[in-house]
Design a protein around this motif. Structure first.
Motif, PDB file in Angstrom:
ATOM      1  N   ILE A 106       1.095  15.121   4.644  1.00 55.28           N
ATOM      2  CA  ILE A 106       1.567  14.970   3.293  1.00 55.28           C
ATOM      3  C   ILE A 106       1.968  13.500   3.163  1.00 55.28           C
ATOM      4  N   CYS A 107       2.670  13.100   4.188  1.00 48.83           N
ATOM      5  CA  CYS A 107       2.879  11.307   3.942  1.00 48.83           C
ATOM      6  C   CYS A 107       1.444  10.656   3.763  1.00 48.83           C
ATOM      7  N   ASP A 108       0.453  11.079   4.250  1.00 46.72           N
ATOM      8  CA  ASP A 108      -0.796  10.391   4.422  1.00 46.72           C
ATOM      9  C   ASP A 108      -1.869  10.564   3.189  1.00 46.72           C
ATOM     10  N   LEU A 109      -1.842  11.794   2.733  1.00 49.44           N
ATOM     11  CA  LEU A 109      -2.847  12.349   1.695  1.00 49.44           C
ATOM     12  C   LEU A 109      -2.113  12.535   0.378  1.00 49.44           C
ATOM     13  N   ALA A 110      -1.081  13.067   0.152  1.00 49.22           N
ATOM     14  CA  ALA A 110      -0.297  13.448  -0.846  1.00 49.22           C
ATOM     15  C   ALA A 110       0.140  12.430  -1.840  1.00 49.22           C
ATOM     16  N   PRO A 111       0.252  11.050  -1.679  1.00 45.80           N
ATOM     17  CA  PRO A 111       0.544  10.038  -2.542  1.00 45.80           C
ATOM     18  C   PRO A 111      -0.697   9.798  -3.510  1.00 45.80           C
ATOM     19  N   HIS A 112      -1.990  10.217  -2.859  1.00 50.44           N
ATOM     20  CA  HIS A 112      -3.092   9.975  -3.671  1.00 50.44           C
ATOM     21  C   HIS A 112      -2.944  11.038  -5.013  1.00 50.44           C
TER      22      HIS A 112
ATOM     23  N   VAL B 251       8.204   5.358  -6.911  1.00 45.94           N
ATOM     24  CA  VAL B 251       9.717   6.071  -6.558  1.00 45.94           C
ATOM     25  C   VAL B 251       9.363   7.461  -6.898  1.00 45.94           C
ATOM     26  N   GLU B 252       8.655   7.712  -7.909  1.00 43.73           N
ATOM     27  CA  GLU B 252       8.442   9.010  -8.282  1.00 43.73           C
ATOM     28  C   GLU B 252       7.552  10.047  -7.187  1.00 43.73           C
ATOM     29  N   VAL B 253       6.529   9.249  -6.808  1.00 44.94           N
ATOM     30  CA  VAL B 253       5.624   9.632  -5.760  1.00 44.94           C
ATOM     31  C   VAL B 253       6.469   9.970  -4.473  1.00 44.94           C
ATOM     32  N   VAL B 254       7.281   8.887  -4.171  1.00 43.39           N
ATOM     33  CA  VAL B 254       8.148   8.923  -2.806  1.00 43.39           C
ATOM     34  C   VAL B 254       9.144  10.226  -2.981  1.00 43.39           C
ATOM     35  N   ALA B 255       9.745  10.268  -4.065  1.00 46.54           N
ATOM     36  CA  ALA B 255      10.611  11.620  -4.229  1.00 46.54           C
ATOM     37  C   ALA B 255      10.178  12.976  -4.168  1.00 46.54           C
ATOM     38  N   ALA B 256       8.999  12.943  -4.679  1.00 52.98           N
ATOM     39  CA  ALA B 256       8.118  14.315  -4.736  1.00 52.98           C
ATOM     40  C   ALA B 256       7.523  14.544  -3.201  1.00 52.98           C
ATOM     41  N   MET B 257       7.020  13.445  -2.656  1.00 48.05           N
ATOM     42  CA  MET B 257       6.770  13.408  -1.204  1.00 48.05           C
ATOM     43  C   MET B 257       7.807  13.791  -0.289  1.00 48.05           C
ATOM     44  N   GLU B 258       8.946  13.337  -0.515  1.00 46.34           N
ATOM     45  CA  GLU B 258      10.206  13.612   0.415  1.00 46.34           C
ATOM     46  C   GLU B 258      10.585  15.151   0.156  1.00 46.34           C
ATOM     47  N   ALA B 259      10.628  15.515  -1.273  1.00 49.44           N
ATOM     48  CA  ALA B 259      10.969  16.914  -1.444  1.00 49.44           C
ATOM     49  C   ALA B 259      10.094  17.917  -0.989  1.00 49.44           C
TER      50      ALA B 259
ATOM     51  N   GLU C 143       0.898  -1.150  -0.090  1.00 48.27           N
ATOM     52  CA  GLU C 143       0.265   0.127  -0.052  1.00 48.27           C
ATOM     53  C   GLU C 143       0.768   1.287   0.002  1.00 48.27           C
ATOM     54  N   LYS C 144       0.325   2.293  -0.579  1.00 46.05           N
ATOM     55  CA  LYS C 144       1.234   3.678  -0.790  1.00 46.05           C
ATOM     56  C   LYS C 144       1.278   4.200   0.931  1.00 46.05           C
ATOM     57  N   PRO C 145       2.397   4.827   0.808  1.00 49.60           N
ATOM     58  CA  PRO C 145       3.712   4.937  -0.198  1.00 49.60           C
ATOM     59  C   PRO C 145       4.290   3.736  -0.223  1.00 49.60           C
ATOM     60  N   LEU C 146       5.214   3.601  -1.357  1.00 45.67           N
ATOM     61  CA  LEU C 146       6.097   2.657  -1.654  1.00 45.67           C
ATOM     62  C   LEU C 146       7.248   2.517  -0.438  1.00 45.67           C
ATOM     63  N   ALA C 147       7.830   3.552  -0.042  1.00 45.83           N
ATOM     64  CA  ALA C 147       8.495   3.560   1.133  1.00 45.83           C
ATOM     65  C   ALA C 147       8.366   5.235   1.650  1.00 45.83           C
ATOM     66  N   THR C 148       9.051   5.457   2.759  1.00 45.63           N
ATOM     67  CA  THR C 148       9.146   6.819   3.487  1.00 45.63           C
ATOM     68  C   THR C 148      10.121   7.525   2.720  1.00 45.63           C
ATOM     69  N   ASN C 149      11.336   7.226   1.982  1.00 45.34           N
ATOM     70  CA  ASN C 149      12.172   8.010   1.594  1.00 45.34           C
ATOM     71  C   ASN C 149      12.585   7.580   0.201  1.00 45.34           C
ATOM     72  N   THR C 150      13.356   8.293  -0.670  1.00 39.87           N
ATOM     73  CA  THR C 150      13.538   7.859  -1.797  1.00 39.87           C
ATOM     74  C   THR C 150      14.570   6.745  -1.954  1.00 39.87           C
ATOM     75  N   MET C 151      15.588   6.847  -1.037  1.00 35.55           N
ATOM     76  CA  MET C 151      16.679   5.998  -1.223  1.00 35.55           C
ATOM     77  C   MET C 151      16.301   4.418  -0.804  1.00 35.55           C
ATOM     78  N   ASP C 152      15.170   4.184   0.105  1.00 24.32           N
ATOM     79  CA  ASP C 152      14.422   2.969   0.207  1.00 24.32           C
ATOM     80  C   ASP C 152      13.740   2.541  -0.721  1.00 24.32           C
ATOM     81  N   ALA C 153      12.915   3.524  -1.573  1.00 25.00           N
ATOM     82  CA  ALA C 153      12.090   3.176  -2.593  1.00 25.00           C
ATOM     83  C   ALA C 153      12.756   2.621  -3.662  1.00 25.00           C
ATOM     84  N   ILE C 154      14.183   3.140  -4.100  1.00 23.50           N
ATOM     85  CA  ILE C 154      14.722   2.728  -5.333  1.00 23.50           C
ATOM     86  C   ILE C 154      15.357   1.378  -4.827  1.00 23.50           C
ATOM     87  N   ASP C 155      15.905   1.235  -3.665  1.00 29.12           N
ATOM     88  CA  ASP C 155      16.513   0.036  -3.126  1.00 29.12           C
ATOM     89  C   ASP C 155      15.438  -1.206  -3.311  1.00 29.12           C
ATOM     90  N   LEU C 156      14.226  -0.946  -3.263  1.00 30.84           N
ATOM     91  CA  LEU C 156      13.152  -1.983  -3.331  1.00 30.84           C
ATOM     92  C   LEU C 156      13.067  -2.282  -4.856  1.00 30.84           C
TER      93      LEU C 156
END
Length: 360
Positions: free
Chosen positions: A181-187, A329-337, A111-124
């Protein structure tokens, strides 16, 4: 610049295969919906729930008495007969659970988000590619018939050139420690990436923390896409009523998507402004166009059921799902930014640079 990538999986051919033996991990807010849909879809066989909380396990057993509850994730991963995991746990647990599952050779829908930071998302994503298994983020709104209709209108050129999008996603609660942001922005981020089909270049964010410092309940995001389109997103847990509305403004037409409007969730407006280039300052002219309003017919469907169908299809055929891993990954990167911009007082933060730093 970060290049958009897709999971490089081998092509497979559909065949008459038995259902995918599947375990749902987590039975909190979203888990019951996943369990119901897995039980209803012929592509899956629900073989267990993985849940450490005894009360939630008992609630599951009361509804699905013939399926065991397992508290130990390692026991699930050690079972070679299990094909896939569907993960519905808090976001901060996603990386550890999903990586262990991918390394064990299991397909994963998380379920969203894929991860809480970009590094972890890319690692997955890299781990899924290495093990040649499917990793799919659960951006369920991409399977909503109204969202699919807007994408169809964009692809057919009905709206013309994309100018900008405004979005409001508000309600009273549900309060979570990770912030709004973490809760709603991924949608909204996933929908916008699906519609505009371009990387997000930069994000600027502002917000307000009322009850706990560092936990914003309201946030305002401004996105700039690489092709020049922009989007403004308003997110809030502090609103008197539920609002789920997006407006897309194009050069030919405008479209409004209201997720709370039932059968008329989509309205197409043949309205706009037309500018005639003047020969002199005195001949400046701007005309307004006001045409028909159309509410297209939408075929009813449960988005979560369509998402699971796409998950199973992609596992069996090797096709790229609509909600693919790199979109996650793009969603997580934008969320982290956006989170970084919030901490820096609204300074725009480049999304691609964050992702490139994570890769490096």
């Amino acid at each position: 610049m970060l290049t958009r990538r897709f999971p490089a999986r081998l092509d497979r051919h559909p065949a008459d295969t038995p259902p995918l033996r599947t375990v749902v991990v987590g039975y909190g807010y979203w888990g019951p919906n996943l369990v119901r849909n897995v039980n209803e879809r012929p592509e899956f066989e629900l073989v267990a729930l993985c849940e450490r909380d005894p009360a939630r396990g008992q609630a599951f057993s009361a509804k699905v008495p013939n399926v065991p509850v397992m508290a130990d994730l390692d026991e699930v991963l050690d079972d070679p007969t299990i094909d896939a995991l569907i993960v519905a746990t808090p976001p901060h647990t996603h990386h550890a659970i999903c990586k262990a599952a991918l390394l064990a050779g299991k397909h994963v829908l998380v379920e969203k988000p894929l991860a809480t930071n970009t590094m972890d998302a890319i690692d997955l994503v890299d781990t899924a590619n290495m093990r040649d298994v499917l990793l799919m983020p659960g951006h369920t709104f991409l399977y909503s018939p109204p969202v699919a209709k807007v994408r169809q209108l964009i692809d057919r050129g009905v709206l013309g050139d994309m100018y900008f999008v405004t979005s409001a996603r508000m309600n009273l609660g549900k309060y979570q420690k990770d912030g709004v942001i973490c809760d709603l922005a991924p949608h909204d981020l996933s929908i916008l990436l699906h519609w505009i089909d371009e990387p997000i270049a930069q994000v600027a964010a502002s917000g307000r923390s009322v009850f706990q410092p560092g936990v914003p309940e309201t946030a305002f995001l401004t996105l700039t896409f690489e092709g020049g389109a922009t989007a403004n997103i308003e997110l809030s847990w502090l609103a008197p009523s539920k609002v789920r509305k997006m407006v897309v403004v194009g050069s030919n037409r405008m479209v409004q998507y209201d997720d709370t409007a039932g059968d008329e969730a989509i309205r197409i407006y043949d309205r706009g402004m037309e500018f005639e280039t003047p020969e002199s300052f005195g001949e400046y002219q701007l005309t307004y166009r006001s045409g028909d309003i159309i509410a297209p017919r939408l075929e009813p469907a449960e988005p979560l059921a369509l998402e699971l169908q796409d998950f199973a299809h992609s596992i069996r055929t090797g096709a790229t799902p609509r909600s693919h891993a790199y979109l996650g990954v793009e969603v997580v990167a934008a969320m982290e930014a956006a989170q970084e911009s919030l901490l820096r007082g609204g300074v725009p933060v480049a999304v691609a640079e964050r992702a490139e730093r994570a890769v490096a």
